[in-house]
Design an enzyme around this catalytic site. Structure first.
Site: not given
Ligand code: NAD
Length: 522
Positions: A202, A238
């Site tokens: 997502e 998002c």
């Molecule tokens: P992010 O990708 O930075 O982090 C998400 C998760 O991934 C966190 O739990 C983090 O600990 C983990 N993570 C971070 N780096 C990692 C790595 N290198 N390897 C493995 N895991 C890792 O995202 P965020 O800042 O928490 O959220 C914002 C993003 O999420 C935006 O792009 C937003 O559009 C998207 N989002 C999408 C939806 C949807 O339903 N489609 C909903 C909410 C947010």
């Protein structure tokens, strides 16, 4: 968790119901603490947090408690006629052991961690939840509460960032459910591929919103909806409106209305109003840099870029405050135009025609999660939906469709794959297990013909046409069994034996005559 699978306890509806009721109790009994933690991490106003985080979770749990029995019921399905007598069924079973992994994002740390978890538990999967490390208050609270309420064989919370998530992803999972950025989504999918763990992604992206010349006449209502959808959770949604595209005929009416609406909803100084905060000072600093870039462009003499409201001067990245900012016609190559904004900055592009608006939306990077169009015309909406790929679309409002449990919410292309919410979560977190039963007794096997030798006649005239026969509806399958049982019983009655003989002779003669007819024809 492996033991939970080994005992099979999680296959039962009772186990699933117990987990859901436990989660319901946990959320109900700690509403205040959860709201408090959301305020500490994201500055979310109580009502906003209740509506977009807690009530979403409560509704999802209630949905499953109400529908669990029907969702888990064994489903009888039709059987190909040639395989009769047989019974075919499909059961929704948990995914493969030991558990499913839910990786949560930072923007809705309660709902986007717990909503997939609910689907996972409802589908009978022991679950490991890894919430975002950027929301320390929420993730610590979730870890404490889950440990207090749940047996670790059903649900555990693991806290951590990149290192811990990377370690978790080395294990095989029934499913990895990831919500987050496109960049990390690619890493997660690549890591899960090593263990062949299935993945649902997502992700985010840039969601356009187009206000057509046929927009509803009530521009104030349009402005209210746009500002609300942009500034919910300080723009960290998002599916938030990323970029606004406005038909030139409406710019002079809409832009002042957006400014007035912003003041009405968040006050003259939004720093002291109900606006949420950016989750992390680093992310807030990025937003300030995005604003500064367009401020430089606007400062050039005769630039088409205009700062309408807000700006970098009043932002305070360290406290997560980014001033709501509206920019008219930013340069096409600036970061506001090329990156997902994910904050309270609204760029507006003016267009001279619908065709140009479509081109602008098609040129935006990635495939958006949502596409929003303000128009009175269903035909205009259909045309734009058809020409601009997106995972979902909405006419005359934004974001609110995410609340529906009937939609299989999910992305397309760069915004991810796989869907969830309500029964769609259940499907995503379940394995559809197929099962067929064929009674084994002499004389009832319709597909005896499958055995060698086929010869020149049996193959083409009996076996191949039989395989083409359509499936028999479930009811007929049961009727067939009834018929066989009656025929079987008749064998033990003298008159019945006669009847069976007559029927068998009649059938044999029909078959012989058809065979003779076919031979002659050939
Ligand atoms: P992010 O990708 O930075 O982090 C998400 C998760 O991934 C966190 O739990 C983090 O600990 C983990 N993570 C971070 N780096 C990692 C790595 N290198 N390897 C493995 N895991 C890792 O995202 P965020 O800042 O928490 O959220 C914002 C993003 O999420 C935006 O792009 C937003 O559009 C998207 N989002 C999408 C939806 C949807 O339903 N489609 C909903 C909410 C947010």
């Amino acid at each position: 968790m492996q033991q939970t699978h080994d005992t099979g306890v999680n296959f039962s509806t009772a186990w699933r119901r117990t987990q859901l009721e436990t989660l319901q109790r946990m959320v109900n009994e700690h509403r205040h603490e959860l709201l408090q933690a959301l305020y500490q991490d994201l500055g979310k106003h109580r009502t906003e947090a209740a509506c977009t985080e807690l009530i979403i979770v409560e509704n999802e749990i209630e949905y499953f408690l109400k529908h669990l029995s029907s969702l888990t019921a064994v489903r009888q399905v039709p059987t190909p006629a040639v395989l009769l007598p047989a019974f075919s069924s499909v059961t929704h079973r948990p995914l493969s052991a030991p558990a499913c992994l839910v990786i949560g994002p930072s923007n809705y740390p309660v709902s986007l961690s717990l909503q997939p978890t609910i689907g996972s538990l409802a589908a009978g999967n022991p679950t490991v939840l890894k919430p975002s490390e950027l929301c320390l208050h929420v993730s610590r609270l979730l870890q404490r509460l889950v440990a207090q309420y749940f047996d670790p064989s059903a649900l555990v919370v693991v806290q951590g960032g990149v290192a811990e998530t990377t370690a978790l992803l080395k294990e095989p999972w029934g499913l990895v459910f990831f919500t987050g950025s496109e960049r990390v989504g690619k890493l997660v999918a690549a890591a899960a591929a090593q263990t062949l763990s299935p993945v649902i992604l997502e992700l985010g992206g840039k969601c356009p919103c187009y206000v057509d010349e046929t927009a509803p006449a009530d521009i104030k209502a349009v402005a209210n909806r746009i500002i609300w959808a942009k500034l919910l959770n300080a723009g960290q949604t998002c599916a938030a409106i990323d970029t606004l595209i406005v038909h030139v005929s409406l710019v002079d009416k809409l832009v002042p209305e957006l400014v007035a609406t912003l003041r009405q909803q968040f006050g003259v100084d939004p720093a002291v109003g109900e606006l949420g905060r950016i989750v992390d000072p680093g992310h807030a600093a990025r937003h300030v840099a995005l604003i500064q870039e367009v401020e430089r462009a606007a400062a050039v003499v005769d630039s088409p870029t205009k700062m309408i409201v807000g700006g970098s001067a009043t932002c305070d990245a360290r406290s997560g405050y980014v001033c709501p900012t509206i920019v008219l016609n930013p340069p096409a190559d600036c970061r506001l135009a090329t990156e997902e904004i994910f904050g309270p900055i609204l760029p507006i592009r003016t267009v001279a025609s619908r065709a140009q608006a479509i081109q602008v939306m098609r040129d935006m990077p990635g495939t958006p999660l949502c596409l929003y169009v303000f128009t009175k015309s269903a035909a205009v909406f259909d045309e734009i939906k058809q020409k601009c790929p997106s995972a979902s679309a909405m006419r005359n409002d934004a974001l609110v469709h995410l609340a529906s449990l009937e939609f299989p919410f999910g992305g397309l292309g760069t915004s991810g794959y796989g869907g969830y919410h309500g029964k769609h979560s259940f499907e995503s977190f379940s394995h559809q297990h197929l099962s067929m039963y064929r009674p084994c007794a002499p004389g009832i096997d319709l597909c005896m013909a499958r055995y060698h030798p086929f010869g020149n006649f049996k193959g083409p005239y009996l076996v191949e046409p039989a395989v083409r026969l359509p499936s028999v509806p479930v009811l007929h399958c049961k009727a067939w069994m009834l018929l066989l049982t009656v025929a079987g019983a008749l064998r033990y009655v003298p008159a019945g034996q006669e009847l069976v003989k007559i029927a068998a002779t009649a059938l044999a003669s029909v078959l012989e005559r058809s065979a003779a007819f076919l031979r002659e024809g050939a």
